[in-house]
Design an enzyme around this catalytic site. Structure first.
Site, PDB file in Angstrom:
ATOM      1  N   LYS A  22      -8.130  -5.483   6.129  1.00 36.54           N
ATOM      2  CA  LYS A  22      -8.465  -4.314   5.306  1.00 36.54           C
ATOM      3  C   LYS A  22      -8.575  -4.693   3.831  1.00 36.54           C
ATOM      4  CE  LYS A  22      -5.470  -1.436   3.506  1.00 36.54           C
ATOM      5  NZ  LYS A  22      -4.729  -0.294   2.956  1.00 36.54           N
ATOM      6  N   ASN A  23      -7.622  -5.521   3.353  1.00 36.97           N
ATOM      7  CA  ASN A  23      -7.590  -5.862   1.925  1.00 36.97           C
ATOM      8  C   ASN A  23      -8.699  -6.822   1.520  1.00 36.97           C
ATOM      9  OD1 ASN A  23      -5.445  -4.182   1.542  1.00 36.97           O
ATOM     10  ND2 ASN A  23      -3.891  -5.782   1.584  1.00 36.97           N
ATOM     11  N   CYS A 117      -1.009   4.544  -1.658  1.00 36.39           N
ATOM     12  CA  CYS A 117       0.429   4.408  -1.374  1.00 36.39           C
ATOM     13  C   CYS A 117       1.266   4.705  -2.611  1.00 36.39           C
ATOM     14  CB  CYS A 117       0.752   2.978  -0.915  1.00 36.39           C
ATOM     15  SG  CYS A 117       0.325   2.638   0.776  1.00 36.39           S
ATOM     16  N   PRO A 123      -0.962  -0.059 -12.389  1.00 40.04           N
ATOM     17  CA  PRO A 123      -1.874   0.416 -13.425  1.00 40.04           C
ATOM     18  C   PRO A 123      -3.285  -0.136 -13.277  1.00 40.04           C
ATOM     19  CG  PRO A 123      -0.390  -1.241 -14.313  1.00 40.04           C
ATOM     20  CD  PRO A 123       0.047  -0.991 -12.899  1.00 40.04           C
ATOM     21  N   LEU A 126      -5.776  -3.119 -16.422  1.00 39.80           N
ATOM     22  CA  LEU A 126      -6.362  -4.470 -16.402  1.00 39.80           C
ATOM     23  C   LEU A 126      -7.841  -4.418 -16.039  1.00 39.80           C
ATOM     24  CD1 LEU A 126      -3.458  -6.407 -14.666  1.00 39.80           C
ATOM     25  CD2 LEU A 126      -4.246  -6.759 -17.006  1.00 39.80           C
ATOM     26  N   VAL A 330       7.409  -7.862  -6.738  1.00 36.45           N
ATOM     27  CA  VAL A 330       6.011  -7.490  -6.990  1.00 36.45           C
ATOM     28  C   VAL A 330       5.870  -6.013  -7.346  1.00 36.45           C
ATOM     29  CG1 VAL A 330       3.671  -7.450  -6.031  1.00 36.45           C
ATOM     30  CG2 VAL A 330       5.199  -9.360  -5.502  1.00 36.45           C
TER      31      VAL A 330
END
EC number: 2.5.1.7
Length: 421
Positions: A22-23, A117, A123, A126, A330
């Site tokens: 998926k990613n 999620c 943020p 970036l 993370v």
């Protein structure tokens, strides 16, 4: 809302096939907007987030063609509107990934600030700063990011990521493929999914060096052409099914997998007592009926231990011999699954970004609630080894990241069924 009912205590044994990642699929779908010819993407997982991305394309006037094998052909030349509306973006953070391609290819974009999620602050600054470095003018107003390329298009830029960001790296890398001149991205994400996206862009004619390292160099080209590309296997789905076999003392062979993307996870599974054999596109794990040993781990960006496997290893430690410490570096607020596992009898102490897990002989089935994608997977693992029945609510979180989870677990012998809410 659907629920899962799992009767635990069955030792898993069998073979399953791994779906596309998926990613990787989501940024690759976004990249098709850069092409001036049709692009076909194969091995897409059948997941809600993928459907949402395809629906978003439809809303923008791009009508993807889907065949019976779930390969998708996208022809971005038919785009009619450059707006990604809130009602679609709010359910899926990855929709921010259309921002870079749209500004690079069409000169402007309007994308709602994303949802997805609920795990701490992720943020988008970036993404915005990277595009501004390439000359884009960006305003954030009314919950939308409104971006416009300068006259003559985006310009190559030297950009340093203050924080390693996977989607940030992907968005700026995609935008840079059509920018004028050279772009250098420093402190870039090294994840295999970033490499997969780069390989897809290269297949479309992009000039990219260094994907998979922390410095990516992109030389902008005039246009990107059509291509046919296979999405890589999902390393987190792979890891989750390996842990499912490990926690039940069982055996599993996962096919259509890529062992090279999972080295940190495989090392921890071996430390937990699993016997692991690998081939070019398969991994076999055998616990030989043994209870796993507790492991210590610390999450960090690739190639270290992935944050998306943290919850699954807390489930493993919950029934392991000994005590294991899990440090999450993370994302903040990523231990929500712990409080549900405590209801099942787990012995876990959370202090800040650390969970100290002392294994118990057996968990007990209980009604629990999924809070995010990976947390929900860990509750499925906990339920597989618990005594009695576990009812998992809000499983739409699971459906966002795992294709046919109950069917695949049934193939391994699990007693699991989906019931309508």
């Amino acid at each position: 809302m659907d629920k899962l009912i799992i009767t635990g205590g069955v030792r898993l044994d069998g073979e399953i096939r791994i779906s596309g990642a998926k990613n990787s699929a989501l940024p690759i779908l976004a990249a098709t907007l850069l092409g001036d010819e049709p692009v076909t993407i194969c091995n897409l997982p059948h997941l809600h987030d993928i459907t949402t991305m395809i629906e978003l394309f439809g809303r923008m006037g791009v009508e993807p063609v889907i065949d019976e094998k779930l390969s998708v052909e996208v022809d971005a030349r038919s785009i009619k509107t450059l707006v990604a509306p809130y009602e679609l973006v709010k359910t899926m953070r990855a929709s921010i990934l259309v921002l870079g391609p749209m500004v690079a290819r069409f000169g402007e974009a309007e994308v709602a600030l994303p949802g997805g999620c609920a795990i701490g602050s992720r943020p988008v600054d970036l993404h915005i700063r990277g595009l501004e470095a390439m000359g884009a003018q960006i305003d954030v107003e009314g919950g939308y990011i409104k971006a416009k390329a300068p006259e003559g298009g985006l310009r190559g830029a030297h950009f340093f990521f203050d924080v390693v960001s996977v989607t940030g790296t992907e968005n700026i890398m995609m935008a840079a493929t059509l920018a004028k001149g050279r772009s250098v991205l420093e402190n870039a994400a090294r994840e295999p999914e970033v490499v997969d996206l780069a390989n897809c862009l290269i297949a479309m004619g992009a000039k990219i060096q260094g994907a998979g390292t922390d410095t990516i160099i992109i030389d902008g080209v005039e246009r990107l052409h059509g291509a046919r590309f296979n999405v890589m296997p999902d390393r987190i789905e792979t890891g989750t099914y390996l842990v499912a076999a490990a926690v039940t003392g069982g055996r599993v062979k996962v096919k259509d997998a890529d062992p090279s993307t999972l080295e940190a996870v495989l090392a921890k599974l071996q430390e937990a007592g699993a016997e692991i054999t690998t081939g070019p596109d398969w991994i076999e794990l055998d616990m030989k009926g043994k209870r796993p040993k507790a492991v210590n781990l610390r999450t960090a960006p690739y190639p270290a231990f992935p944050t998306d496997m943290q919850a699954q290893f807390i489930a493993l430690n919950a029934v392991a011999e000994g005590t294991g410490t899990v440090i999450e570096t993370v994302f903040e607020n990523r231990f929500m699954h712990v409080y549900e596992m405590l209801r099942m009898g787990a012995n876990i102490l959370v202090e800040g970004n650390t969970a100290i897990v002392t294994g118990v002989e057996k968990l007990k089935g209980a009604p629990v609630m999924a809070t995010d994608l990976r947390a929900s997977a860990s509750l499925v693992l906990a339920a597989l080894m618990a005594e009695g029945d576990t009812l998992i609510d809000r499983i739409y979180h699971i459906d966002r990241g795992y294709e046919c989870i109950e069917e695949k677990l049934q193939l391994l012998g699990a007693k699991i069924r989906r019931v309508p809410g």
